[in-house]
Design a protein around this motif. Structure first.
Motif, PDB file in Angstrom:
ATOM      1  N   ALA A   1       0.851  -1.156   0.038  1.00  8.43           N
ATOM      2  CA  ALA A   1      -0.080  -0.036  -0.075  1.00  8.43           C
ATOM      3  C   ALA A   1       0.879   1.379  -0.049  1.00  8.43           C
ATOM      4  O   ALA A   1       0.419   2.454  -0.565  1.00  8.43           O
ATOM      5  N   ILE A   2       2.069   1.295   0.824  1.00  8.22           N
ATOM      6  CA  ILE A   2       2.710   2.312   0.684  1.00  8.22           C
ATOM      7  C   ILE A   2       3.501   2.492  -0.673  1.00  8.22           C
ATOM      8  O   ILE A   2       3.550   3.640  -1.101  1.00  8.22           O
ATOM      9  N   ILE A   3       3.986   1.499  -1.450  1.00  8.13           N
ATOM     10  CA  ILE A   3       4.546   1.560  -2.454  1.00  8.13           C
ATOM     11  C   ILE A   3       3.427   1.967  -3.530  1.00  8.13           C
ATOM     12  O   ILE A   3       4.065   2.700  -4.664  1.00  8.13           O
ATOM     13  N   GLU A   4       2.212   1.742  -3.306  1.00  5.05           N
ATOM     14  CA  GLU A   4       1.439   2.408  -4.269  1.00  5.05           C
ATOM     15  C   GLU A   4       1.142   3.795  -4.112  1.00  5.05           C
ATOM     16  O   GLU A   4       0.662   4.519  -5.051  1.00  5.05           O
ATOM     17  N   LEU A   5       1.475   4.567  -3.043  1.00  2.00           N
ATOM     18  CA  LEU A   5       1.281   5.852  -2.969  1.00  2.00           C
ATOM     19  C   LEU A   5       2.240   6.720  -3.938  1.00  2.00           C
ATOM     20  O   LEU A   5       3.314   6.035  -4.280  1.00  2.00           O
ATOM     21  N   PRO A   6       1.742   7.829  -4.760  1.00  2.00           N
ATOM     22  CA  PRO A   6       2.552   8.323  -5.541  1.00  2.00           C
ATOM     23  C   PRO A   6       4.015   8.762  -4.917  1.00  2.00           C
ATOM     24  O   PRO A   6       5.147   8.523  -5.769  1.00  2.00           O
ATOM     25  N   GLU A   7       4.080   8.950  -3.677  1.00  2.00           N
ATOM     26  CA  GLU A   7       5.319   9.506  -3.097  1.00  2.00           C
ATOM     27  C   GLU A   7       6.325   8.122  -2.683  1.00  2.00           C
ATOM     28  O   GLU A   7       7.268   8.245  -2.072  1.00  2.00           O
ATOM     29  N   LYS A   8       5.652   7.127  -2.756  1.00  2.00           N
ATOM     30  CA  LYS A   8       6.124   5.702  -2.141  1.00  2.00           C
ATOM     31  C   LYS A   8       6.647   5.915  -0.672  1.00  2.00           C
ATOM     32  O   LYS A   8       7.712   5.199  -0.263  1.00  2.00           O
ATOM     33  N   THR A   9       6.290   6.855  -0.024  1.00  2.00           N
ATOM     34  CA  THR A   9       6.711   7.094   1.537  1.00  2.00           C
ATOM     35  C   THR A   9       5.540   7.388   2.381  1.00  2.00           C
ATOM     36  O   THR A   9       4.553   7.528   1.860  1.00  2.00           O
ATOM     37  N   ALA A  10       5.602   7.252   3.529  1.00  2.00           N
ATOM     38  CA  ALA A  10       4.234   7.657   4.460  1.00  2.00           C
ATOM     39  C   ALA A  10       4.762   8.192   5.567  1.00  2.00           C
ATOM     40  O   ALA A  10       6.056   7.810   6.072  1.00  2.00           O
TER      41      ALA A  10
END
Ligand code: ADP
Length: 450
Positions: free
Chosen positions: A285-294
């Motif tokens: 799910a984190i890798i799917e974020l545009p920024e790949k960070t959370a």
């Protein structure tokens, strides 16, 4: 002609030390061989705790749990790829391992939870500190009091046989000097290969560029040592990336922070996934974020319930501010997005129901007490589920599943128990449970050869 040891233990992590103590107490003459200059392996970095179901400590806290539920949840977490016989033996032995530790002065009496579990069953030290340092120092006290020999800066480069019988190991010291150490039986407890980039990329090329949380000694050498004796291997492609790793230091942010009530928010200021899902899913799910960070976000009440949080603050990578608004500004998140996210989460805590993301556990406290804290995280290579094949007695099995006589293996060097994804808290249980078994079996074997 030098000594012939009953048991050589290769590796001084949790599995090796447990094996050595047990073998000694079965009457064996034991030596531990460790390639690194320090004792403790990657175990020393273990953060969250040790899973076990149906323990005395759970009973004291009124937590109703059982081995079957632990089995089912570990199997689901492992995407049903676990070796079920090993997993069964693992869940059944876990409460005994908790008691074995208590008998050795190591009390994991506080309990928290990790992703993919439905019940508080992750045992940790009473002061709520990370489990690894406490476990290793407790095991080392037992090694010292028993005067078990430990050779540091000594790498095993070959397991030796004579007439098809184990007869010792060839080692190399820090000056590249080679010698032979004779032994009747061997426990291989060399850990995983998360720090061996070449090996990781051989199985998972897409992990190029990921940091690793592991110490340098996690190089997987035990797998090739045993393959030369004909050992089978399983699941080497199953490499776990841990979702919450601080990227500048490769520091693992313990699952116990989320287990204590923290949330994950994106740069857009929104929660995006059930934080208490298993590591594979949260990482994806984190890798799917545009920024790949959370951002892992928590308040002062959550901080005060977790000693690890103070360690992170000392490390200097935690952003903090007296109010949520000030924190938002600091980490460049729009408070107009973040405030409703927090309000909604706090509402979920108050009704113990997370409509939006279905988080069913660790809805512990509302995030409301300043100062507020945030750590920028992304996934990192953390654990290699695969390894050599063993049976429930930690006997190493050949590719045809027949035992290799005289050799046992325990801990991360082995494969099968965790399937495609290890549950947080199951590694510490694994190393203690199978370390004890390996030590016992190796000692008995050596005695029968006297
Ligand atoms: P586990 O959690 O399974 O106990 P760890 O990673 O904590 O595993 O510990 C394994 C230890 O084994 C590490 O300290 C590592 O340096 C050591 N080790 C690995 N390969 C060798 C080797 N060939 N010779 C000696 N020590 C080794």
């Amino acid at each position: 002609e030098g000594v012939v040891y009953d048991v050589v233990v290769i590796g001084s992590g949790g599995a090796g030390l447990s094996a050595a103590i047990q073998a000694h107490d079965e009457g064996a003459n034991v030596v531990i061989i460790e390639q690194m200059p320090t004792i403790g392996g990657n175990t020393v970095k273990a953060s969250v705790g040790m899973n076990a179901a149906g323990t005395i400590y759970q009973k004291l806290k009124g937590i109703d749990d059982n081995a079957q539920l632990f089995f089912d949840e570990s199997l689901k977490g492992g995407q049903f790829k676990n070796d079920q016989e090993l997993l069964r033996s693992f869940v059944d032995s876990a409460p005994l391992a908790i008691e074995w530790l208590a008998d050795h002065g190591i009390e994991l009496c506080d309990i928290t939870i990790t992703g993919g579990m439905s019940i508080d069953r992750t045992h940790r030290p009473g002061d709520r500190s990370a489990v690894g340092g406490y476990l290793i120092s407790g095991l080392v006290k037992n090694i010292v009091s028993r005067q078990i020999e430990v050779l540091l800066d000594t790498k095993v480069i070959e397991i030796l046989t004579e007439n098809n019988e184990i007869c010792g190991v060839r080692v190399e010291d820090e000056y590249n000097e080679q010698t032979i150490i004779k032994a009747k039986s061997i426990v291989v407890a060399t850990g995983g290969f998360s720090a061996n980039k070449k090996m990781v990329l051989e199985y998972r090329p897409e992990l190029d560029g990921f940091v690793t949380t592991n110490h340098k000694g996690a190089n997987g050498s035990g797998i090739s040592l045993l393959q030369k004796l004909g050992s089978g291997v399983v699941d080497l492609k199953e490499i776990q990336i841990h979702p919450t790793v601080e990227q500048t230091t490769s520091y693992l942010i313990s699952e116990s922070i989320r287990g204590g009530g923290a949330i994950l928010v994106s740069q857009a200021g929104r929660r995006f996934y059930n934080e208490m899902e298993t590591r594979d899913k949260v990482s994806a799910a984190i890798i799917e974020l545009p920024e790949k960070t959370a951002w892992i976000l928590f308040d002062d009440q959550i901080r005060s319930n977790n000693k690890a949080a103070d360690e992170y603050i000392e490390q200097g990578f935690v952003q903090q501010a007296p109010t949520l608004e000030a924190l938002a500004k600091k980490i460049n998140i729009d408070i107009k997005a973040l405030q409703p996210t927090i309000d909604k989460f706090n509402q979920a805590v108050s009704i113990q129901h997370d409509e939006e993301f279905g988080r069913a556990t660790a809805l512990r406290v509302p995030i409301e007490k300043g100062p507020f804290y945030a750590i920028l995280i992304a996934p990192g290579i953390h654990h290699t589920m695969g390894g050599v094949t063993i049976d429930t007695d930690a006997t190493v099995l050949k590719t045809n599943r027949r035992p290799i006589r005289g050799v046992w293996a325990a801990g991360e060097v082995t494969g099968g128990i965790h399937g495609a994804n290890r549950i947080g808290g199951n590694a510490v249980a694994d190393i203690v449970i199978f370390g004890i078994k390996a030590g016992r079996q190796a000692a008995i074997y050596a005695q029968n050869k006297r």
